[in-house]
Scaffold this motif. Sequence first.
Motif, PDB file in Angstrom:
ATOM      1  N   LEU A  48       0.831  -1.197   0.000  1.00  0.00           N
ATOM      2  CA  LEU A  48       0.000   0.000   0.000  1.00  0.00           C
ATOM      3  C   LEU A  48       0.872   1.256   0.000  1.00  0.00           C
ATOM      4  O   LEU A  48       2.034   1.210   0.372  1.00  0.00           O
ATOM      5  CB  LEU A  48      -0.893  -0.015   1.242  1.00  0.00           C
ATOM      6  CG  LEU A  48      -2.053   0.961   1.299  1.00  0.00           C
ATOM      7  CD1 LEU A  48      -2.978   0.766   0.103  1.00  0.00           C
ATOM      8  CD2 LEU A  48      -2.826   0.765   2.583  1.00  0.00           C
ATOM      9  N   THR A  49       0.310   2.404  -0.383  1.00  0.00           N
ATOM     10  CA  THR A  49       1.090   3.645  -0.461  1.00  0.00           C
ATOM     11  C   THR A  49       0.367   4.807   0.193  1.00  0.00           C
ATOM     12  O   THR A  49      -0.204   5.642  -0.466  1.00  0.00           O
ATOM     13  CB  THR A  49       1.420   4.011  -1.917  1.00  0.00           C
ATOM     14  OG1 THR A  49       2.045   5.283  -1.928  1.00  0.00           O
ATOM     15  CG2 THR A  49       0.188   4.045  -2.791  1.00  0.00           C
ATOM     16  N   TYR A  50       0.357   4.862   1.493  1.00  0.00           N
ATOM     17  CA  TYR A  50      -0.205   5.985   2.220  1.00  0.00           C
ATOM     18  C   TYR A  50       0.443   6.013   3.590  1.00  0.00           C
ATOM     19  O   TYR A  50       1.281   5.184   3.904  1.00  0.00           O
ATOM     20  CB  TYR A  50      -1.735   5.888   2.321  1.00  0.00           C
ATOM     21  CG  TYR A  50      -2.231   4.608   2.918  1.00  0.00           C
ATOM     22  CD1 TYR A  50      -2.468   4.513   4.278  1.00  0.00           C
ATOM     23  CD2 TYR A  50      -2.441   3.484   2.132  1.00  0.00           C
ATOM     24  CE1 TYR A  50      -2.915   3.334   4.842  1.00  0.00           C
ATOM     25  CE2 TYR A  50      -2.892   2.302   2.696  1.00  0.00           C
ATOM     26  CZ  TYR A  50      -3.130   2.234   4.051  1.00  0.00           C
ATOM     27  OH  TYR A  50      -3.565   1.066   4.599  1.00  0.00           O
ATOM     28  N   SER A  62      -7.917   1.092  -5.613  1.00  0.00           N
ATOM     29  CA  SER A  62      -7.052   2.139  -6.145  1.00  0.00           C
ATOM     30  C   SER A  62      -7.615   3.524  -5.846  1.00  0.00           C
ATOM     31  O   SER A  62      -6.860   4.472  -5.613  1.00  0.00           O
ATOM     32  CB  SER A  62      -6.879   1.955  -7.653  1.00  0.00           C
ATOM     33  OG  SER A  62      -8.140   2.001  -8.310  1.00  0.00           O
ATOM     34  N   GLN A  65      -6.890   4.301  -2.235  1.00  0.00           N
ATOM     35  CA  GLN A  65      -5.453   4.497  -2.114  1.00  0.00           C
ATOM     36  C   GLN A  65      -5.056   5.888  -2.574  1.00  0.00           C
ATOM     37  O   GLN A  65      -4.267   6.579  -1.908  1.00  0.00           O
ATOM     38  CB  GLN A  65      -4.710   3.440  -2.945  1.00  0.00           C
ATOM     39  CG  GLN A  65      -3.205   3.590  -2.931  1.00  0.00           C
ATOM     40  CD  GLN A  65      -2.537   2.494  -3.749  1.00  0.00           C
ATOM     41  OE1 GLN A  65      -2.985   1.363  -3.732  1.00  0.00           O
ATOM     42  NE2 GLN A  65      -1.491   2.853  -4.462  1.00  0.00           N
ATOM     43  N   SER A  69      -3.635   8.871  -0.149  1.00  0.00           N
ATOM     44  CA  SER A  69      -2.329   9.450  -0.464  1.00  0.00           C
ATOM     45  C   SER A  69      -2.407  10.965  -0.528  1.00  0.00           C
ATOM     46  O   SER A  69      -1.528  11.673  -0.015  1.00  0.00           O
ATOM     47  CB  SER A  69      -1.809   8.888  -1.786  1.00  0.00           C
ATOM     48  OG  SER A  69      -1.586   7.501  -1.693  1.00  0.00           O
ATOM     49  N   ASP A 208      -2.337  -1.968  -5.304  1.00  0.00           N
ATOM     50  CA  ASP A 208      -3.657  -1.898  -4.700  1.00  0.00           C
ATOM     51  C   ASP A 208      -4.331  -3.264  -4.762  1.00  0.00           C
ATOM     52  O   ASP A 208      -3.801  -4.230  -5.298  1.00  0.00           O
ATOM     53  CB  ASP A 208      -4.519  -0.827  -5.385  1.00  0.00           C
ATOM     54  CG  ASP A 208      -4.664  -1.070  -6.875  1.00  0.00           C
ATOM     55  OD1 ASP A 208      -4.602  -2.241  -7.292  1.00  0.00           O
ATOM     56  OD2 ASP A 208      -4.830  -0.100  -7.627  1.00  0.00           O
ATOM     57  N   THR A 299     -11.182   0.263   6.077  1.00  0.00           N
ATOM     58  CA  THR A 299     -11.146   1.472   5.259  1.00  0.00           C
ATOM     59  C   THR A 299     -11.485   2.726   6.055  1.00  0.00           C
ATOM     60  O   THR A 299     -10.709   3.692   6.037  1.00  0.00           O
ATOM     61  CB  THR A 299     -12.081   1.331   4.047  1.00  0.00           C
ATOM     62  OG1 THR A 299     -11.653   0.216   3.251  1.00  0.00           O
ATOM     63  CG2 THR A 299     -12.061   2.591   3.205  1.00  0.00           C
TER      64      THR A 299
END
Length: 348
Positions: A48-50, A62, A65, A69, A208, A299
Amino acid sequence: MSYSAGLNKTTRPQCVFLNNTSQAFSTEGCKTQWEYGQHQVICSCDHLTYFGILMVSSSLSSTDQQILSRITDFGCGISLFCLVVTVFIFYTRRKIKVDDSKKIHINLAIALILLNLHFLTSEMVAESSSSGLCVYMALALHYSLLATFCWMGLEGFHLYLLIIKVFNIYINRYMLKISMVGWGVPAVIVLLLLSINTEFYGRYTFVDSSNSTSSTICYITNKNVKWVTTVGVFGLIFLFVIVVFLLTVRNMMPNCCQKKFRQKNRSGLKQNVCTVLVLITLLGITWGIIFFSFGQLTTPGLYVFCILNSLQGFFIFLYFVFSLRKTKDIPTSSSEKPTTTKSLDILK
């Protein structure tokens, strides 16, 4: 993921991702959900990217995500600016520089500056071709995260001495000793990992839940190491600060009830509410939301986690601004040596 090619029981599909560090496909963190006869493969990857990636991984769409972000980048940017202003205020105001509580607050602010600065630039560095620079960024990001945790724990320790322990505690070279803990313990952990394996730090790639997009940051590459040295360390600190927080709130309750019942004055209640909010910010209690982000709460929990924690520096800035009005009317004497007393001086 749908496919048209025929598969049998001996040739099964497998979900993988491209590991930029080893330049090879890896199945780490990915689970393949498929049974013979199905024409659809579900890949569940925990990359994941946050902001939550620093502590825990989870599979999101996505869309979520991208939203997380952007929320994180925006919140961290605001916090970084506000924290720099907070440090400037601290070093230009003589009255607050003599207070040990404020010194601890400012060390937490500096740790958050390092954390936000390295986090915001981590993805950009990961996209560069320099592997050495990425290793430094991953190392610095991990160190600043651990330093933030340690200083939040020291906020709890200082509050424990002020409110719960005893009257008039004097510790020789108090700030020097806790500074060695706040900045030294994270350094020991990072150097220990480097001595074990330098490949613990580098490019970390994640995708994602739909396996359609991927991102890369410079951080810890080993999942187990990340869990032990981030979630594990924070878990211990969180248990300590939550106990101190609950004891402090219990200590405040009799006074709150007394003022409300006898004087019918809501100012005392309002002050106690503000005190609780400040403590939640300084002790980093909102970071504990990550422990409740599971199942159906994953979430929404991560949304709350990212919003509150990326803005932690902004909340500290607000606290410093409001506390300046109190210090204007408090006379200070250079001949007086500040002592630790059983009061809420930590919030003044």
